[in-house]
Motif scaffolding. Structure first.
Motif, PDB file in Angstrom:
ATOM      1  N   ASP A  11       0.836  -1.202   0.000  1.00  0.00           N
ATOM      2  CA  ASP A  11       0.000   0.000   0.000  1.00  0.00           C
ATOM      3  C   ASP A  11       0.872   1.255   0.000  1.00  0.00           C
ATOM      4  O   ASP A  11       1.752   1.409   0.852  1.00  0.00           O
ATOM      5  N   PRO A  12       0.637   2.185  -0.935  1.00  0.00           N
ATOM      6  CA  PRO A  12       1.491   3.375  -1.020  1.00  0.00           C
ATOM      7  C   PRO A  12       1.437   4.254   0.230  1.00  0.00           C
ATOM      8  O   PRO A  12       2.442   4.853   0.614  1.00  0.00           O
ATOM      9  N   GLN A  13       0.278   4.326   0.880  1.00  0.00           N
ATOM     10  CA  GLN A  13       0.190   5.161   2.072  1.00  0.00           C
ATOM     11  C   GLN A  13       0.846   4.505   3.281  1.00  0.00           C
ATOM     12  O   GLN A  13       1.447   5.192   4.125  1.00  0.00           O
ATOM     13  N   ALA A  14       0.749   3.187   3.361  1.00  0.00           N
ATOM     14  CA  ALA A  14       1.467   2.484   4.426  1.00  0.00           C
ATOM     15  C   ALA A  14       2.971   2.678   4.252  1.00  0.00           C
ATOM     16  O   ALA A  14       3.702   2.870   5.235  1.00  0.00           O
ATOM     17  N   ARG A  15       3.434   2.652   3.015  1.00  0.00           N
ATOM     18  CA  ARG A  15       4.864   2.865   2.764  1.00  0.00           C
ATOM     19  C   ARG A  15       5.269   4.276   3.165  1.00  0.00           C
ATOM     20  O   ARG A  15       6.347   4.479   3.742  1.00  0.00           O
ATOM     21  N   ARG A  16       4.434   5.258   2.896  1.00  0.00           N
ATOM     22  CA  ARG A  16       4.740   6.628   3.292  1.00  0.00           C
ATOM     23  C   ARG A  16       4.826   6.750   4.810  1.00  0.00           C
ATOM     24  O   ARG A  16       5.746   7.367   5.360  1.00  0.00           O
ATOM     25  N   PHE A  17       3.862   6.151   5.487  1.00  0.00           N
ATOM     26  CA  PHE A  17       3.832   6.216   6.943  1.00  0.00           C
ATOM     27  C   PHE A  17       5.075   5.546   7.526  1.00  0.00           C
ATOM     28  O   PHE A  17       5.742   6.104   8.406  1.00  0.00           O
ATOM     29  N   LEU A  18       5.401   4.376   7.044  1.00  0.00           N
ATOM     30  CA  LEU A  18       6.556   3.647   7.564  1.00  0.00           C
ATOM     31  C   LEU A  18       7.863   4.354   7.221  1.00  0.00           C
ATOM     32  O   LEU A  18       8.837   4.254   7.981  1.00  0.00           O
ATOM     33  N   SER A  19       7.899   5.059   6.109  1.00  0.00           N
ATOM     34  CA  SER A  19       9.095   5.839   5.785  1.00  0.00           C
ATOM     35  C   SER A  19       9.318   6.931   6.827  1.00  0.00           C
ATOM     36  O   SER A  19      10.451   7.209   7.228  1.00  0.00           O
ATOM     37  N   GLY A  20       8.218   7.557   7.258  1.00  0.00           N
ATOM     38  CA  GLY A  20       8.330   8.566   8.304  1.00  0.00           C
ATOM     39  C   GLY A  20       8.787   7.969   9.624  1.00  0.00           C
ATOM     40  O   GLY A  20       9.623   8.547  10.333  1.00  0.00           O
ATOM     41  N   VAL A  21       8.245   6.798   9.968  1.00  0.00           N
ATOM     42  CA  VAL A  21       8.677   6.098  11.180  1.00  0.00           C
ATOM     43  C   VAL A  21      10.166   5.779  11.090  1.00  0.00           C
ATOM     44  O   VAL A  21      10.936   6.004  12.034  1.00  0.00           O
ATOM     45  N   ALA A  22      10.579   5.244   9.927  1.00  0.00           N
ATOM     46  CA  ALA A  22      11.975   4.855   9.743  1.00  0.00           C
ATOM     47  C   ALA A  22      12.910   6.055   9.835  1.00  0.00           C
ATOM     48  O   ALA A  22      14.030   5.948  10.354  1.00  0.00           O
ATOM     49  N   ASP A  23      12.455   7.199   9.346  1.00  0.00           N
ATOM     50  CA  ASP A  23      13.282   8.402   9.407  1.00  0.00           C
ATOM     51  C   ASP A  23      13.531   8.802  10.859  1.00  0.00           C
ATOM     52  O   ASP A  23      14.650   9.170  11.235  1.00  0.00           O
ATOM     53  N   ALA A  24      12.482   8.720  11.685  1.00  0.00           N
ATOM     54  CA  ALA A  24      12.643   9.032  13.107  1.00  0.00           C
ATOM     55  C   ALA A  24      13.549   8.008  13.790  1.00  0.00           C
ATOM     56  O   ALA A  24      14.337   8.352  14.675  1.00  0.00           O
ATOM     57  N   CYS A  25      13.446   6.761  13.376  1.00  0.00           N
ATOM     58  CA  CYS A  25      14.322   5.722  13.936  1.00  0.00           C
ATOM     59  C   CYS A  25      15.776   5.997  13.573  1.00  0.00           C
ATOM     60  O   CYS A  25      16.683   5.788  14.385  1.00  0.00           O
ATOM     61  N   LEU A  26      15.996   6.473  12.359  1.00  0.00           N
ATOM     62  CA  LEU A  26      17.358   6.780  11.916  1.00  0.00           C
ATOM     63  C   LEU A  26      17.975   7.860  12.797  1.00  0.00           C
ATOM     64  O   LEU A  26      19.164   7.797  13.134  1.00  0.00           O
TER      65      LEU A  26
END
Length: 343
Positions: free
Chosen positions: A82-97
């Motif tokens: 899902d494109p929106q799930a990918r967007r959301f998880l990208s934001g999560v991953a950025d904060a994790c980074l």
């Protein structure tokens, strides 16, 4: 020392001629020892084959794992499809980074094993991707004493909520879609955890378990009434999720027979599926039928779809930062983007 003997921190300290605490600092808090001491420690470690402190033991001592769990109320493959799930998880991953934190994906399929998996996860906190009101896994996560943030809802005791005002956004986008329309069709997300497809006329939003679906129906109903239509006459096709195939099916199974002249879809993917059927049928958009979506994806822009713009990337980043760093969560912004799919 044989190769079957595990090298310990004490062995490295003896070989380097330093204290055990100095070895611990060399790996975990290098600012506490001199460069010369670190050099002795790492040289001795290399000679002995020591690979560093056991991460599990470090976690037990510090109380932190440097891992964050995202609990998906979907199959795990949804995170990649899902494109929106990918967007959301990208934001999560950025904060994790930003915080050198790992990311753990956990399923929420309403089975007993999920509760054990969430409770026993070696993580510092949880981010839930929209779930149903009363989801027992929310209580499980809260009971661990770790921070919990929920995207989209529900608002649950002991958790932080991050969500746009779905009711206001739904009413705004529906008012645009209903201009000149008399036979609207709502192509909706699931109503409950069973995710059964069904058509229901004028459903009561308060009986819907998924808060995102419930709040958007509240907004749609307000717009329908404002347009002088009867909500009891409006068909709502509940689907299994935010999938393009659900938009196709809603139009094929219901939109054609009902001669719908407006489609209120709860995601761009669902709207794009409806648009495929409209094009197959040779209908003119928006003359014969207006279509609106939700999320403002690249595909939606390319198709000229009127939609609600929100940043799920920023929501993912904010949710993760709230869990990992205790940051305050502001209400995310949204706006209606008008394109050629509406009158």
């Amino acid at each position: 020392m044989t190769q079957h003997t595990r090298v310990t921190m004490a062995d490295v300290a003896a070989a380097a001629g330093v204290s055990v605490m100095s070895v611990s600092y060399a790996y975990g808090r290098p600012d506490r020892v001199s460069e010369e001491t670190r050099g002795k420690v790492f040289a001795a470690a290399e000679r002995l084959g020591y690979t560093g402190p056991h991460r599990g033991a470090q976690s037990l001592r510090s109380g932190r794992t440097n891992n964050l769990a995202v609990v998906l109320t979907e199959k795990l493959t949804y995170a990649f499809d899902d494109p929106q799930a990918r967007r959301f998880l990208s934001g999560v991953a950025d904060a994790c980074l930003d915080t050198d934190t790992g990311l753990v994906l956990l399923p929420n399929r309403s089975v007993d094993a999920d509760a054990d998996r969430v409770r026993d996860a070696a993580v510092d906190g949880y981010v839930f991707w929209t779930t149903v009101t009363g989801d027992p896994l929310l209580d499980v996560a809260v009971s661990t004493g770790r921070p919990v943030c929920v995207q989209g809802g529900p608002q649950h005791p002991g958790t932080t909520l991050i969500s746009i005002d779905d009711v206001a956004a739904a009413e705004a986008i529906a008012r645009v879609a209903l201009t000149g329309a008399r036979r609207p069709l709502v192509s909706a997300f699931p109503s409950d955890k069973h995710r059964e497809r069904r058509l229901e006329y004028g459903p009561d939003p308060e009986g819907v378990e998924f808060p995102v679906t419930r709040n958007r129906l509240r907004g749609y109903r307000a717009a329908v009434i404002a347009a002088g239509l009867d909500w009891a006459d409006v068909p709502v096709a509940f689907g299994t999720g935010s999938f393009r195939a659900e938009g196709v099916r809603a139009m094929q199974d219901h939109g054609r027979a009902l001669r719908a002249d407006a489609v209120l879809a709860m995601s761009d993917e669902v709207a794009l599926g409806a648009l495929e059927v409209v094009h197959e049928d040779g209908l003119v958009v928006p003359g014969d039928i207006a279509i609106v979506g939700w999320d403002d994806t690249e595909d939606a822009a390319g198709a000229g779809l009127t939609t609600v713009a929100q940043s799920l990337y920023e929501q993912g980043r904010s949710a993760a930062r709230a869990v990992l760093g205790g940051d305050a969560v502001a209400t995310p912004q949204w706006r209606v983007v008008r394109r050629t799919s509406t009158r």
